[in-house]
Each structure stands twice: as structure tokens, then as C-alpha cells.
Design an enzyme around this catalytic site. Structure first.
Site: not given
Length: 843
Positions: A156, A260, A290
Site C-alpha cells: 500500500s 476490472e 492485485h
């Protein structure tokens, strides 16, 4: 591991999805709202693996903890900088990321908590991260000790700190991390490339701050951005300016969004990372996964991202180990004994349902070595074997080396008479045989006078003067025999291909082979590598991948015989990382209609050798099969060696690469002089890795050498080729296969390259046939694409319109399948024989 979101992620999702009362929200201080969101993410997060050690401590005034999985190498350390991003924060929420990294990377993880926020501005956070880095270098979970390999990683917003820490370390000339960064492409902040120097908080946003592309920010998100950036504009570019300065740092992995709503932004971010040289092209990750929040490590995509990061760290760390282990001469057998001590529980060999750990394999090698010694085998004696690939064959091969002897692997393609001649030439005193090859040995057994009465051993049979493998090895000690290895002694004798006559025995010394396996660490051979062995153990092709596997404590998964579907099944089942294949195997795999149905994502590297891999096939391998592709061109005799990193040089796929470091190449014309760039001639080479000679064939040995004016010995390849201006070698033909038509040299490879482009041509071999007009003329023997039946005349005309006048093909002949050796080489000699009976070939 269960699949799906964790409790922490569900708690955060609930807060995000709750309806917001804009009026009420306006009454809440933004800092208070941020605190509420933090509390929602601090829900107790159970460990995904409770066997790990969690050791709390304070580092640089921040909460921290050591995370150490069972058996992890504590001298390899990873600084894990946990950022907070917008909502995910705290060691509790992030702990499972550290747990999985310790497991997957086999290292100790020092996790440090950074809730990057207004109260912890970026420059100050970076100072504390630098202090944590210094602490990690000098301290481990057990106390003060120096790290052997150190990495930095951030998830992150911590990824931004990790990247900037590397920049700072480079600027200060401090000890640099090997590199490993996990960054988010969504809802995270990244500093500009100079904020760590100027101490100015000039951060910009990275990725799309909206939950939907182009969608509005929620009130809470906008408050958070405004809190952190002050009056800064949250509108941002898709890739941080930080990227511009990351080039030249150690290899980094930037893992970004794979869903997406992030895909477009992530792809552009990833492309910029590649352009900056941030992502090592050698790694060739096939996808970008991801993993933007560490709370959801139980989600398959996030877990896979961490696995890949862990694999990278393990390989990079092992390279340091390998460099120390093999800094001086280390015999392969000694390296394997050390593997058993270092990694006893790792698997060494798998064949079907049978497998041996390194500790078990080492015991079997010792038993075999002691059995051979009891049979009278002494250092540098010869032991022969004729069988398909099997676990027992592996024990014989490497047990022979453990006994100090030389292994002589024999080919089942040879005739009985040739095998008898090989046994006599090699002076082999013991022969191990599989039952399927008795029909080759039984007719000539009486001629094998060098083999003792107890030296005939059946792998899978007994009787008629043969003792069983089990009886031969039974009762012998599992202790190391303690034989001292002489570098000059033989490692193996490999006989050149041939089904008639007496092939030449190529003798490789222990010293030569010892230089081959250490370099394997650079392409991912390590204790976590799994190599699928689908070519026969008697071939030097196989040795090029098997020896680095065994020397570097990997695992060999054996195929007794190549089968297309079975290869794919084993690759998926065992998460294969490496494989050496010959061109015909690549062709058959891509022809298999269900090729794309198999998961080959574990592959790090594929290799090809023994014959040139066609350009179109190379392109398919690097675009349709995960991992890199390396093509080797060389000789069993050594000396001549080229390497093509096909995934790095896609514009050079028509070549076989450049000279392997340590090798020298020259192109020599008919007059014995070196040819200029672009001109064809015979390929000569020299290096430290050259055979000791053809065994007991000094005259043939000298014929294969060429000496330059300085007296340096060069190996003649018998191949024709030319070097381009960049030093890449274009292989043309075997010298004996070159067609001399009308006094001009015609290279079959040029003609084959044209014909194979026709959609109805699966493969082709062009040979010289006698011609009353031209002396020799090219004839093409075509193997049609399955299901096709091309017209030979039309095919000839199609090719000749694309060839030069002096290259034209005189005739096209169709054949159901081209004859090949067991490692896939087209046997042009067999194709030529019917045309040259009673004739003498000009060349």
C-alpha cells in the site's frame, strides 16, 4: 488456505459500503472520521499460519515485530514497511502479509507500522524507515547478527516509502537492498521523486482515487486527501514521477491492480515501470496481480502476488549462497552431499508416485557408491548404464560419481555392435541395464569381457547371469565413502550420435563439469527449483539442465519417455520452474490442441538446444508460455558456445545468440583465415569448458582442433555460420550438409526457413542430391502439417518464387514423419543415403 475475504476486510468493506449521511458527515471532524475507519480495520485478524513466531519490539520509536516462519533463514531479512493508505493500517491488520512473506521467501521479516497520515508526514516517516533499515542489517530475531541478504518491501502506501528508501540508500552510498517492492495502484499516495531529499511534502496521487473510473470521490476519501495534501490538487497522473528516478536500482517488482476497475491504470503504470527499468525483464512475470491491501492475503490473487515476491527473494538470496559455495572447485558429488545437509527435507527426485528427499537421495547415493567400491570400482574406473530415465538410474549415475568413478550413459538408439564397441572403448567394468534393452545386449554379451562376473545388473529383472539392482545395493552402508575427488578424473563419457559404426566417446573431466552448474543460480536454479527432465539421461542436452538442478539442490521430475499431454500434466502438478526441451518437443506441445488449458505460470525459464529452434517457434514460446526462454548452441565437445536470451532480444530470434561469457568465437573461411562480419565460414570456438579429448582416439581428437598463430587450441564445430555486427551468430548449416550447386555454396537452413513458413508445412529438411547439370542440387523433404496434403509441385513453385536463383529447389518430396534421433535431431544422413548410393558427395 481458505479462499475469500478475511474478517478484517469484511469489517472495512462494511464501513465503506454503509450509506453516508452527508449532513451528519459534515458534523464529524475529518480526523475523527479517519480514526473511526482505522478502528474498523483493527478487528482481530487471526493468523493464517499459527506456527510462525511473532516477536513484538520497538524500532525507531515505532511499533514493530519480527515474523519468522518455521525453518526460515534468519540471516536473510526483509524490512516490511506497512503503510496505512486511506484505511488499512496497523500491524494487526497487516500481519498476515508478513506471515506469508516469511513463508514464501524463507526469511525473517521485520514488520514496521506506518500509518502514513497528516500526523506522520512523509519525510519524517522516511527517516524512521532508514533507521529501521540500519537496525535490520545488524540485528535479527535472535539478537545482534549481520544480515547476509537484505530486502525492503512496502505494501500500500508503504510501497512508496520502500521505493524512496532505496533512492536514499543509493544517494548516501549505504548498503543497498536487493530490492522488492509491493505497491498499490489504487487509493494510495506516492511521493514525488525529490521529496525525500527536500523534505517538502510534495506528494501526488497514484492511481485512480475514485472507486469507479471517473466516478466521484466519497466525502471521506476527499477529506483524507485534503488532510494529507493540504491545498494540493488530488487530480493526478497515472504514474508517479517517482518512477523517473528508480532506474538502475536493484531489480524491483511493482505489483499493481488486476481487476476490472483498475486494469487500464495498472497496465499504464506497469508499462512505465518497465520503461524505467524498474521491473527486471529476466523475471518475465506473465501477469500483474492485485494485492493493494494486505488484509486480504487469503484472496487467491493477493496470495499469488506474495508467492511470486517470495520466489524472487529466495532466488536472489540463494545467488549469494551459491557464489560463496562455488567460488573454488567443488565437485558435483560433494555439492550434492552438502545439499543433503542444508536442505534434507527438500525433494531431490520425483518419478511417478515415487520420490526421494535430499536426505534419502544422499543415502541411496552412498549405498550405491559403497556397492560399486565393494565390486572393485576404483577412482576413474568406468560404469555404464542403458535404460530410460528413472529414479534408480539417477542413483546409479550420481552414485558412480560419489564412488569417484566415471559414468558412461549409453543410447538405446545404437546397434548391438555399436554398443559392444562403446563398452570395449570405455573399459566399463559394470553395466546396469533395463529389461527393455536386453535384445540389444544379449546378442553381444559374450563380447563384454571387461565386465566382471558380478558386474551385470538388471534395473528391473534378474537371472541368466544378471543380478537385480535391489540385490546389488542391499546391505551396503549409507555412510559417505570418503573418496577423494581428483579434478582431472573423468566425470562422464558421452558417445556422439550415430546408429552405425563406432561413435566417438567424448570425455568430460570433473573440473569441466564443476564449472557448469554454479552459474545455474543466475537463471533460478535453487533449492526451490523443479526441473522437468523429458530428454534421455545419456544426452548432453539433458546434462545442461540436470546438473545445475542437482548442484543447486533443486528437484528433478523425471519422464521415462516424452509425451505431450503428460508433460503438461506434470508441469502443472509439480509447479515446474525449469525445463530443457528440444525443438521437436516445442513443436509437439504447441500442436497439442489443449496446450492453453494447462497452468504453466510457475515456469521461470525454458531452454532449447540440440538443434536450431525456428524463429516462429521462439516467438510463440516467449509470448504464449510464461517465463523466459534461453537457447543454447554448442557442442558436447565444448569450446563452442552461444546463448540467446530470447525474451530479452526478440529482434534477434533468427540467431542463436552471442558467445557465452568465457567463450570466444571466430568464423574461419576455406583459406584458414578469419572471415569479416556478415561473411559465412566454419565456426571455431575456445573456452575453459572443453573436452579432454575423444576417449582413446588421439588422432580424431587432433583432427577436431585448430591452432591459431599464438598456439591457442580452438574446437572446430563442423557448422557453418556468420556473425552480425552485434556479435550474434546466425547458424547456417552443418558443413557436411552444405549444398555445393554449380560451384556455389547453398545453405539448407536458408531454404528451410522459407518452406516452413507455408501453412501446410510442419517441418522440412533440405538435402543435397546428385545432379548431372550442377553437381549437387537442393531437394526438400517435407513433413506436412497434420491434416494437410500439399501438392509437391505447387509447394516447390511457392518456395522458388521466394528464393534466389542459385537457391532454387529441384524437387519437393512428402514424408509422413522426418527421421529423428531420440533428442529430436533430424537424421539427414538417413535421408541422403538412398540418393547417394554409388555416388561420392562433393562436400
Amino acid at each position: 488456505m481458505k479462499k475469500g475475504p478475511s474478517k478484517g476486510l469484511l469489517a472495512v468493506t462494511a464501513v465503506l459500503s454503509a450509506p453516508q449521511d452527508q449532513g451528519a458527515a459534515g458534523d464529524i471532524d475529518p480526523k475523527q472520521r479517519l480514526q473511526q475507519r482505522r478502528e474498523s480495520s483493527d478487528a482481530e485478524q487471526p493468523l493464517v499460519d499459527e506456527s510462525v513466531r511473532v516477536i513484538p519490539l520497538q524500532v525507531a520509536g515505532c511499533a514493530a515485530e519480527w515474523i519468522v516462519a518455521p525453518g526460515a533463514d534468519e540471516s536473510t531479512r526483509l524490512l516490511m514497511i506497512h503503510g496505512g493508505g486511506f484505511i488499512m493500517c496497523g500491524l494487526n491488520s497487516h500481519r498476515n502479509t508478513s506471515v506469508m512473506m516469511s513463508k514464501y521467501a524463507n526469511c525473517a521479516v521485520l514488520a514496521i507500522d506506518y500509518r502514513l497520515a497528516p500526523e506522520t508526514p512523509f519525510p519524517g516517516a522516511l527517516d524512521d524507515c532508514a533507521a529501521a533499515w540500519d537496525y535490520l542489517l545488524d540485528n535479527g530475531p535472535q539478537g545482534a547478527s549481520e544480515a547476509s541478504s537484505a530486502y525492503v518491501m512496502g505494501d500500500s502506501a508503504g510501497g512508496n516509502l520502500a521505493a524512496s528508501l532505496l533512492l536514499r540508500l543509493r544517494q548516501e552510498g549505504a548498503r543497498m537492498a536487493k530490492g522488492a517492492i509491493l505497491m498499490s495502484a489504487a487509493l494510495d499516495l506516492t511521493c514525488s521523486s525529490d521529496s525525500w531529499i527536500t523534505n517538502n511534502v510534495s506528494d501526488v496521487m497514484l492511481g485512480n482515487p475514485a472507486l469507479q473510473p471517473g466516478g466521484p470521490l466519497t466525502g471521506a476519501d476527499r477529506d483524507w486527501i485534503n488532510l494529507y495534501m493540504g491545498d494540493g490538487d488530488p487530480a493526478q497522473s497515472l504514474a508517479s514521477p517517482l518512477m523517473d528516478d528508480l532506474g538502475g536500482l536493484p531489480p524491483l517488482l511493482i505489483m499493481v491492480g488486476e481487476n476490472e476497475r483498475l486494469r487500464d491504470d495498472s497496465v499504464r503504470f506497469h508499462e512505465k515501470a518497465i520503461a524505467a527499468g524498474v521491473i527486471s525483464r529476466l523475471e518475465r512475470w506473465p501477469h500483474v496481480y492485485h494485492a493493494w491491501t494486505s488484509v486480504n492475503v487469503e484472496v487467491p490473487e493477493a496470495d499469488l502476488a506474495l508467492r511470486r515476491m517470495g520466489e524472487f527473494i529466495r532466488r536472489e538470496s540463494y545467488k549469494q549462497v551459491a557464489a560463496k559455495r562455488f567460488s573454488e572447485f567443488v565437485d558435483l558429488s560433494d555439492a550434492m552431499a552438502e545439499n543433503a545437509r542444508r536442505w534434507p527435507h527438500h525433494l531431490a527426485v520425483i518419478e511417478g508416485e515415487h520420490q526421494l528427499s535430499w536426505a534419502q537421495f544422499d543415502e541411496q547415493l552412498n549405498r550405491m557408491a559403497n556397492a560399486l567400491i565393494a565390486e572393485g570400482i576404483r577412482p576413474n574406473d568406468k560404469v555404464a548404464a542403458l535404460a530410460r530415465n528413472s529414479l534408480e538410474y539417477m542413483v546409479v549415475m550420481f552414485g558412480t560419481l560419489r564412488a569417484g568413478a566415471c559414468i558412461v550413459p549409453l543410447s538405446g538408439m545404437a546397434s548391438s555392435e555399436a554398443l559392444a564397441a562403446m563398452m570395449d572403448n570405455s573399459d566399463a567394468k559394470v553395466l546396469f541395464l533395463e529389461a527393455g534393452y536386453r535384445e540389444l545386449i544379449d546378442p553381444v554379451r559374450e563380447q563384454l569381457t571387461g565386465v566382471g562376473d558380478n558386474g551385470f545388473v538388471g534395473f528391473d529383472f534378474e537371472g541368466d547371469g544378471w543380478q537385480s539392482y535391489a540385490d546389488f545395493i542391499a546391505g551396503h552402508s549409507s555412510d559417505h565413502p570418503g573418496i577423494e575427488i581428483d579434478p582431472s578424473h573423468g566425470f562422464n563419457i558421452i558417445y556422439s550420435s550415430g546408429t552405425t559404426g563406432v561413435p566417438k566417446g567424448i570425455l568430460h573431466a570433473r573440473s569441466m563439469r564443476s564449472r557448469e552448474f554454479p552459474a545455474g543460480a543466475s537463471t533460478g536454479y535453487s533449492p526451490w527449483a523443479r526441473t522437468l527432465v523429458s530428454t534421455p539421461l545419456y544426452s548432453n542436452t539433458t546434462m545442461a539442465s540436470l546438473l545445475p538442478t542437482m548442484g543447486n539442490a533443486g528437484c528433478a521430475v523425471l519422464m521415462p519417455k516424452f509425451d505431450t499431454q503428460r508433460f503438461l500434466e506434470l508441469a502443472e502438478e509439480h509447479a515446474i520452474t525449469h525445463a530443457m526441451l528440444v525443438p521437436v518437443q516445442y513443436q509437439r506441445l504447441f500442436d497439442f490442441e489443449k496446450f492453453a488449458d494447462y497452468d504453466l505460470s510457475s515456469f521461470l525459464m525454458k531452454y532449447s538446444t540440440s538443434a536450431p529452434l525456428r524463429e516462429d517457434l521462439k516467438r510463440r514460446v516467449i509470448t504464449e508460455w510464461p517465463g523466459g526462454l534461453i537457447e543454447f548452441y554448442g557442442m558436447t565437445e565444448g569450446g563452442v558456445g552461444c546463448i540467446l536470451l530470447a525474451h530479452m532480444f526478440p529482434h534477434k530470434l533468427h540467431t542463436v545468440g552471442f558467445a557465452i561469457p568465457g567463450n570466444q568465437l571466430t568464423i574461419v573461411g576455406e583459406d584458414g583465415n578469419a572471415m569479416p562480419v556478415g561473411e559465412a565460414g566454419e565456426i571455431y570456438g575456445r573456452s575453459r569448458n572443453m573436452m579432454d579429448g575423444y576417449f582413446k582416439a588421439q588422432a580424431k581428437t587432433e583432427e577436431s582442433y585448430w591452432y591459431d598463430e599464438a598456439g591457442h587450441r580452438w574446437q572446430r564445430s563442423g557448422d557453418m555460420g556468420r556473425l552480425d555486427a552485434d556479435g550474434f551468430l546466425e547458424l547456417l548449416d552443418r558443413k557436411k550438409d552444405m549444398i555445393i550447386s554449380g560451384g556455389f555454396n547453398v545453405f539448407a537452413a536458408d531454404l528451410e526457413d522459407v518452406l516452413v513458413r507455408h501453412e501446410e508445412v510442419n517441418d522440412v529438411a533440405v538435402i543435397a542430391v546428385p545432379s548431372s547439370d550442377w553437381g549437387e542440387t537442393p531437394l526438400a523433404i517435407v513433413e506436412p502439417t497434420p491434416g494437410c496434403q500439399p501438392d509437391p509441385v505447387e509447394l516447390q513453385e511457392w518456395a522458388n518464387t521466394r528464393l534466389g536463383k542459385g537457391q532454387r529447389i529441384s524437387e519437393v518430396v512428402l514424408i509422413e514423419e522426418l527421421p529423428r534421433s531420440t533428442i529430436g535431431k533430424v537424421l539427414k544422413r538417413e535421408l541422403r543415403e538412398p540418393f547417394w548410393q554409388g555416388e561420392k558427395k562433393i562436400s
